[in-house]
Every structure is written in C-alpha cells, then in structure tokens.
Design an enzyme around this catalytic site. Sequence first.
Site, PDB file in Angstrom:
ATOM      1  CG  HIS A 182      15.469 -36.830 -11.511  1.00  0.00           C
ATOM      2  ND1 HIS A 182      16.519 -35.808 -10.904  1.00  0.00           N
ATOM      3  CD2 HIS A 182      15.996 -37.366 -12.610  1.00  0.00           C
ATOM      4  CE1 HIS A 182      17.535 -36.254 -11.604  1.00  0.00           C
ATOM      5  NE2 HIS A 182      17.378 -37.188 -12.366  1.00  0.00           N
ATOM      6  CE1 TYR A 202      14.526 -30.343  -6.926  1.00  0.00           C
ATOM      7  CE2 TYR A 202      16.691 -29.902  -5.970  1.00  0.00           C
ATOM      8  CZ  TYR A 202      15.904 -30.162  -7.199  1.00  0.00           C
ATOM      9  OH  TYR A 202      16.530 -30.066  -8.504  1.00  0.00           O
TER      10      TYR A 202
END
Length: 188
Positions: free
Chosen positions: A62, A132
């Site tokens: 990603h 994250y």
Amino acid sequence: MKIKEKKFGGLFEIWLEPHEDERGFFMRTNDEKVFKEYGLNKNWVQESESFSRFKGTVRGMHFQYPPHVEAKAIRVVAGATFFAFVDLRKNSPTLGKWDSAILSAEKKNMIIIPRGFANGTCTLSENCTLIYKMDNYFDPESYDSIKWDDPDVGIVWPIKNPSVISEQDGKAQSFKEFLKKSGGGLSV
C-alpha cells in the site's frame, strides 16, 4: 532505544527498551529528542490499528500518491509479522528495490518508513495487531497498491499462498503498471 538505519536512507528499525519489574514493563515508543537526532521527528497526524486473525494474512503493498504520500511508524503489539517495503521514489537509486524486517511484540521493535515507499505485511502468528502512525492524512482518492508478489519487485515472502488476502490486494497493479501510471515513481 536502539536505532539502526536500514539499507534505504531514511528508513530505520528501532528496538525499544522496556524497563521491567514484577508488575510487567514500561517502555517509551516515541521520543522527539532522540528521533530528532536521526531526522525522524515527525508530526504524526493519524494513528491506526490493524488486526489480523489468521497466520499467513497478507496486506499490501500500500501507498498514497502525492500530495498525500506519508511516512509511517509501525510496531506490532500482539503477535509477529514479516513487514516489507518497496522504494517508489522517482529518481531514487533504489527505485523498485525492497527490504524487510520481522516485527513482533516479543522483540519490541518498530520500523519508521519515510515518504515514498509502499509497505505490506504477512502475519507470522495468529491474532496479530499492528499500530501505524502516519505523518499525512489518509486520502482514499490517492490510495493505491502494487501486487504483493510482483516478480519484478521480487520480495521473498515467508509464504507462497496467503491464508487471507483482500480482493483489492489480490487485484493490485504490477510494478510496471505503477511506473507507467505515476510517470516513473512518486515525487516526495
């Protein structure tokens, strides 16, 4: 904290240092003063958590297009994962090259990835949770992915067939398609 730069400039693996006693442990996961010494002090504007129930779950690769490219600080708080990253920076001498790290709750390590990289993960345990931090906001119009097993990138994954992969990740573009679409890479 012990900090070591990986083979790509600006990409660091960090080993956290817990202080343990009979209660458990305490550890610092962010230290602006220490990070500043390495050029890692970021304004983390978003934080997300990812949970994968099954070992062998693949997520990635990603990234976001400019102006929404993002740096990420990633650590595992439960389980273990193989974490891969690919340089997508236009005119970079390492464009299209990859590296990886094993992140785990047991090792208490984390990775900081600069802007201009795609990232992906393959869980090495059941019930794996990642956290994250990002220095830019998620923008669904800028979000994209590259095939996790693209032979032109050549990531050596710990598995050949994912136990779980999203339909979107399974239909991701090739690295060659990304280069064509992006005009030769991401400007960061």
